[in-house]
Design a protein around this motif. Structure first.
Motif, short mmCIF file in Angstrom:
data_model
loop_
_atom_site.label_atom_id
_atom_site.label_comp_id
_atom_site.label_asym_id
_atom_site.label_seq_id
_atom_site.Cartn_x
_atom_site.Cartn_y
_atom_site.Cartn_z
N PRO A 1 -5.90 1.08 4.24
CA PRO A 1 -5.66 1.92 3.06
C PRO A 1 -4.75 1.21 2.06
O PRO A 1 -3.95 0.35 2.44
CB PRO A 1 -4.99 3.17 3.64
N PRO A 2 -4.88 1.53 0.77
CA PRO A 2 -4.09 0.84 -0.26
C PRO A 2 -2.59 1.03 -0.03
O PRO A 2 -2.08 2.15 -0.03
CB PRO A 2 -4.55 1.50 -1.57
N LYS A 3 -1.88 -0.07 0.17
CA LYS A 3 -0.47 0.00 0.59
C LYS A 3 0.49 0.25 -0.57
O LYS A 3 1.65 0.58 -0.34
CB LYS A 3 -0.08 -1.26 1.34
N HIS A 4 0.03 0.09 -1.81
CA HIS A 4 0.90 0.32 -2.97
C HIS A 4 0.71 1.71 -3.58
O HIS A 4 1.41 2.06 -4.53
CB HIS A 4 0.64 -0.73 -4.04
N LEU A 5 -0.23 2.47 -3.05
CA LEU A 5 -0.60 3.76 -3.64
C LEU A 5 0.58 4.73 -3.65
O LEU A 5 1.25 4.91 -2.64
CB LEU A 5 -1.78 4.36 -2.88
N PHE B 1 -9.80 -2.26 -4.82
CA PHE B 1 -8.68 -1.91 -3.95
C PHE B 1 -8.07 -3.14 -3.28
O PHE B 1 -6.86 -3.21 -3.08
CB PHE B 1 -9.13 -0.91 -2.87
N GLU B 2 -8.90 -4.11 -2.94
CA GLU B 2 -8.41 -5.31 -2.26
C GLU B 2 -7.71 -6.28 -3.19
O GLU B 2 -6.74 -6.95 -2.79
CB GLU B 2 -9.58 -6.02 -1.57
N ASN B 3 -8.16 -6.38 -4.43
CA ASN B 3 -7.68 -7.43 -5.34
C ASN B 3 -6.55 -6.99 -6.26
O ASN B 3 -5.92 -7.84 -6.90
CB ASN B 3 -8.84 -7.95 -6.20
N TYR B 4 -6.28 -5.68 -6.34
CA TYR B 4 -5.25 -5.20 -7.24
C TYR B 4 -4.31 -4.24 -6.50
O TYR B 4 -4.75 -3.48 -5.65
CB TYR B 4 -5.88 -4.47 -8.44
N PRO B 5 -3.02 -4.27 -6.85
CA PRO B 5 -2.05 -3.38 -6.20
C PRO B 5 -2.11 -1.96 -6.79
O PRO B 5 -1.23 -1.53 -7.52
CB PRO B 5 -0.70 -4.05 -6.48
N ILE B 6 -3.17 -1.24 -6.46
CA ILE B 6 -3.42 0.07 -7.03
C ILE B 6 -2.30 1.04 -6.66
O ILE B 6 -2.01 1.23 -5.48
CB ILE B 6 -4.78 0.63 -6.56
#
Length: 575
Positions: free
Chosen positions: A338-342, A310-315
């Motif tokens: 939380p993942p900002k690109h989700l 989650f930290e290293n990729y724009p999921i």
């Protein structure tokens, strides 16, 4: 009849096609080759280890390696079209290379759980008649004595850090071998995957082989995958999924999510195992079709193993089951950042609890689209639409080109709003069970797949699963559905997980028994029972409640009620 009018089609709106066109590809090999060419320079897969070490392959590299593996299987091993090849690997770069190679060879892929015991492995290998096996080195020691009892001609051994750069690969291998002692000695005759690929590439070049010729005769009705399942009757058997089944289901799933997909730009996190049909069709095939980057997590347990991904990729997309989403929501690193690109999450495999769905939307500001399916349907049957109306605790509306009916025990359709067994008809429904015509006849009747699930449809065409027919608890003649009781208990802030079963009772015939995993110490049976009494009729309130540290689960995180029942029966018999 209300089901023939398909009221759910009115909910498709502008985002979902009401009728899908004919399939564009003759088989999965052509489907894969299209993406190989279209997205050649883009990253196709990245394996992300818990410590952040990673390796990646582009679409062109996947094409090169899978072509070489196809040639190896056909020319070097000598497999014929339709031969079964078992693949027993966790999520790693070797998985798509091997799986796609099998399909390009015109062979049949047999997905196999790497956590299987030798007994379970032997059953599946023997039943499928697999002639080759690709197995991860961590579990290859289970093969001792198995070659002579199966039809296996060749064993190919792969690694979790396969295709990683040299340094991180060496580090990971050293840790696994020395620190974790996870690489046992392999005592059976085998070949390493890298050697098999090199041999296949050499033969391909020397003989000037055009790999596409292997699948010239493969059509929509040709068997592609044997996906083993307990199915609707509990006996492990291979669901025969054809090229047409899987291609159809890919198009059906993409139709439901296309409004949230940017071609060539998505990044999907695959935490569920690819050998499971949900991840196989949704994560592997669907996102390969749209040129996504697929981030593979070899093992999502403990849930902290996913932090670096989650930290290293724009999921942008993630699939999971209720327990996975719930676990993430109880991790401070996830809720604080939380993942900002989700864009969206998709849930399947088990019922999504309303409390989990609400909290996920609050934390991530995205929806979980709950879907429903089963192995025999490749697997998707319905989804909650990402655009438009979503209904809590609903499995949504049927995917395009799918007919659904709810029927009574005699097979007659039930009235609107009444509970009945969910039956389905569509191009994604399996050809049948491998070498089990009697089981096939019991499950597919007059062209309709009988799922064994009890559901209700509302006036808008949204379906809600009430429960599995076999999990129904009969208390003094009243039906109690474990899902309903589980949802009530799961709504308690102090509860992490819950499983509910029915057990024999001298007075009421059966009684409700709940197994509860608390978030922290201090939760009592009395508190759970008091909460239930506020929301449930008395006969639905658990007669027995057991507070415990964990619940038995499948590899994808689905709580195993049958294991809870078996545990109860063992304890009862021992008294």
């Amino acid at each position: 009849m209300v089901y023939d009018r398909k009221p759910w089609v009115n909910q498709y709106g502008e985002a979902i096609a009401k009728q899908l066109p004919p399939l564009r590809h003759a088989n999965l090999a052509k489907f894969l080759s299209d993406s190989d060419t279209r997205f050649a320079t883009q990253t196709a897969f990245s394996t992300c280890m818990p410590n952040g070490m990673h390796g990646s392959l582009t679409y062109a590299q996947i094409a090169q390696h899978s072509d070489a593996f196809a040639v190896y299987l056909r020319e070097c091993v000598g497999l014929a079209p339709g031969a079964r090849v078992a693949l027993q690997s966790p999520n790693c770069l070797a998985y798509p290379v091997a799986a796609f190679g099998v399909l390009k060879a015109g062979c049949v892929l047999v997905n196999t759980n790497p956590l299987y015991t030798p007994t379970e492995m032997e059953h599946q290998l023997s039943d499928s008649g697999a002639e080759a096996l690709v197995i991860v080195d961590m579990f290859a020691n289970k093969l001792q004595g198995m070659v002579s009892t199966t039809r296996l001609k060749k064993i190919i051994v792969c690694q979790v850090p396969q295709f990683f750069p040299a340094v991180p690969r060496a580090v990971i291998r050293s840790v696994m071998k020395i620190w974790n002692r996870a690489l046992p000695a392999i005592t059976v005759d085998h070949v390493r995957l890298e050697r098999a690929l090199a041999e296949g590439a050499r033969v391909k070049q020397e003989k000037r082989i055009e790999v596409s010729t292997y699948t010239q005769e493969c059509g929509h009705d040709t068997l592609a995958v044997l996906q083993y399942t307990g199915g609707t009757t509990g006996v492990s058997k291979g669901a025969m999924l054809t090229h047409g089944n899987l291609l159809s289901n890919v198009e059906q799933a993409l139709a439901m999510g296309r409004s949230h997909i940017d071609i060539g730009k998505e990044v999907v996190l695959t935490a569920l195992p690819l050998y499971h049909i949900f991840a196989f069709t949704f994560n592997l095939l669907c996102f390969y079709a749209v040129g996504a980057r697929n981030v593979l997590a070899p093992n999502p347990r403990p849930i902290g193993n996913l932090q670096r991904a989650f930290e290293n990729y724009p999921i942008t997309w993630v699939s999971g089951v209720n327990t996975l989403f719930n676990a993430l929501l109880n991790e401070e690193w996830f809720t604080a950042f939380p993942p900002k690109h989700l864009k969206a999450a998709v849930a399947g495999g088990a019922a999504l609890q309303h409390a989990v769905a609400q909290r996920w939307e609050r934390v991530t500001r995205t929806r979980i689209a709950e879907g429903y399916g089963l192995t025999e349907a490749s697997p998707a049957i319905s989804f909650n639409p990402l655009s438009g109306n979503q209904k809590p605790e609903s499995i949504g509306i049927p995917v395009p080109n799918t007919d659904v009916r709810l029927v009574d025990p005699a097979g007659a359709p039930v009235a609107l709003g009444k509970a009945g067994e969910l039956t389905v008809r569509g191009p994604q429904v399996m050809a049948g069970y491998w070498n089990r015509p009697d089981e096939t006849a019991r499950t597919i009747r007059n062209g309709w797949l009988h799922t064994g699930d009890i559901a209700v449809m509302d006036a808008d065409g949204y379906f809600r699963i009430v429960d599995r027919m076999k999990d129904l608890v009969l208390v003094s003649g009243f039906n109690v559905y474990p899902n309903e009781v589980e949802n009530v208990i799961a709504s308690m802030d102090e509860v992490l997980e819950v499983g509910v079963i029915g057990v024999p009772d001298a007075k009421s015939g059966e009684a409700v028994r709940a197994y509860v995993v608390p978030l922290a110490e201090g939760l009592t049976e009395e508190a759970v029972r008091a909460h239930c009494r506020k929301h449930l009729t008395e006969y639905k309130v658990p007669k027995a409640i057991e507070i415990r540290r964990e619940l038995p689960k499948t590899p994808v995180g689905k709580i195993l009620r049958r294991e809870l029942r078996a545990e109860y029966e063992r304890a009862r018999d021992a008294r």
